[in-house]
Design an enzyme around this catalytic site. Sequence first.
Site, PDB file in Angstrom:
ATOM      1  CD  GLU A   1      -3.416  -1.587   0.548  1.00 19.43           C
ATOM      2  OE1 GLU A   1      -3.553   0.115  -0.141  1.00 19.43           O
ATOM      3  OE2 GLU A   1      -3.333  -2.647  -0.342  1.00 19.43           O
TER       4      GLU A   1
ATOM      5  CB  CYS B   1      -1.377   7.330   1.520  1.00 17.01           C
ATOM      6  SG  CYS B   1      -2.856   6.254   1.607  1.00 17.01           S
TER       7      CYS B   1
END
Length: 460
Positions: free
Chosen positions: A218, A252
């Site tokens: 991720e 993010c």
Amino acid sequence: MIPDVVETSPATTPADAVAAARARFEAGATRSVAWRRAQLDALARLLDEQGARLEEALWADLRKSPTETRLTETAIVRAELDEARRRLRAWMRPRRRTVPWFLLPATAALLPEPLGVILIIAPWNYPLQLTLAPLVGAIAAGNAVVVKPSEHAPQVSAALAELLPRYLDAVHVVEGAAEETTALLAERVDHILYTGSGRVGRIVLRAAAEHLTPVTLELGGKSPVWFDDAAHLDQAARRIAWAAFVNAGQTCIRPDYVMAPPHLIDPLAKALERAVHDMLGADPSVSPDYGRIVNDAQHQRLVAMLEGADVVFGGRHDRATRYFEPTVTRADTAASAMQDEIFGPILPLVAMPGVEQAIAHITAHDKPLALYVFTRSKATRRAFAQRTSSGALGFDAPLLQISAPRIPFGGVGASGMGGYHGRASFELFSHLKPVVRRIHALDTLFLVRPPFTGLKQWFG
Ligand code: NAD
């Protein structure tokens, strides 16, 4: 009977933690639906009983307000827990598959089985959510787990190290930085879920290759916005400003920069300024709802990024308190802030003649974790959907994709590999084992054995 609070002595070294998790898994402790349910319940209880402790830790590490912690950290974990608790039995059920006529009479099914020991390596920016959301899936799938929280969120790391082994069985926490993570990566585990930068992602992938361990990465990158919706200027600006400055920009999937036609740059900048003012007041440094940069090194990086920038509003910062004001700049694609992921509260606005140039810019760079499009044009929506690739695509709605358990969350290309959340987590941490059963009676399989009597006639 599974006790309410598990009394286990925490494993101290990375090797001990993996060995303890492995032993618990091999003993068969984690497989039953009762164990999984009890663990999910215990995790929910941890959030209920230790909420204040965790909120204090997030305030200490990131000056994250308790409300923001509930909204962006615990609510997402709770949604994962609710979904897993509701759907667990259905997920665990064998999935029947039909077989081709020439294999009949036979039955087939995919039987979900746990992988074994899962290693979760978490970052500092949403240190609770990005540790516990994958943990929900790993437990639901019947695995033992080793968790490595980020050393850059030390209070949350310490709280997790103390609390997770107290509430949960077969979950071990290893605290530390690169050295401890390197030691963990040398151990054989059955799946690694890493969240963080691409630089370390490469290290993880290389280490995993030694044991042929599957990896979910991720990662991050620059998530662009295309804006051309002049009719909804203020509403779009409110949504973009919220998403860009929540957690002081350390998100993010935040909008990393905005591309817009030249005539919309100034109106958008003004609308963003109004939106920031409405959320955080004239001086965000005194707002209880505005976070701080996680550490000095990150703060310095952002200060350097702002040097020589064309600041439209914001730009103030204070090293002592690690404050960095929500900042909007005017930039071109050569600007310093346009080279790497910003991961802080700077939002460059980049003039682009039109959709074609924006798409060309996106496709010439790494595939982003998220792409957000604010437009009223169906043709524009279709163009971005069909001609760009990103972890997720949001129309008029940044960040929302992370809070829906039925949407797998993950990147593509340089922004990551694999997705999790809800059922996708369960499947990520399970092996769907094909189980084929052939009925004894009626031995038509003689056809496939030499001397192929019958088959030769069939093939001619
Ligand atoms: P990071 O890579 O510095 O650290 C993440 C983890 O890796 C930490 O647990 C750390 O201890 C470990 N680590 C650091 N150096 C290591 C080394 N040399 N060897 C082994 N392990 C090491 O990442 P970060 O700064 O914590 O996170 C920032 C990045 O993460 C940004 O790019 C952001 O976009 C991305 N991110 C992605 C997601 C997502 O869900 N896709 C979520 C949050 C952050």
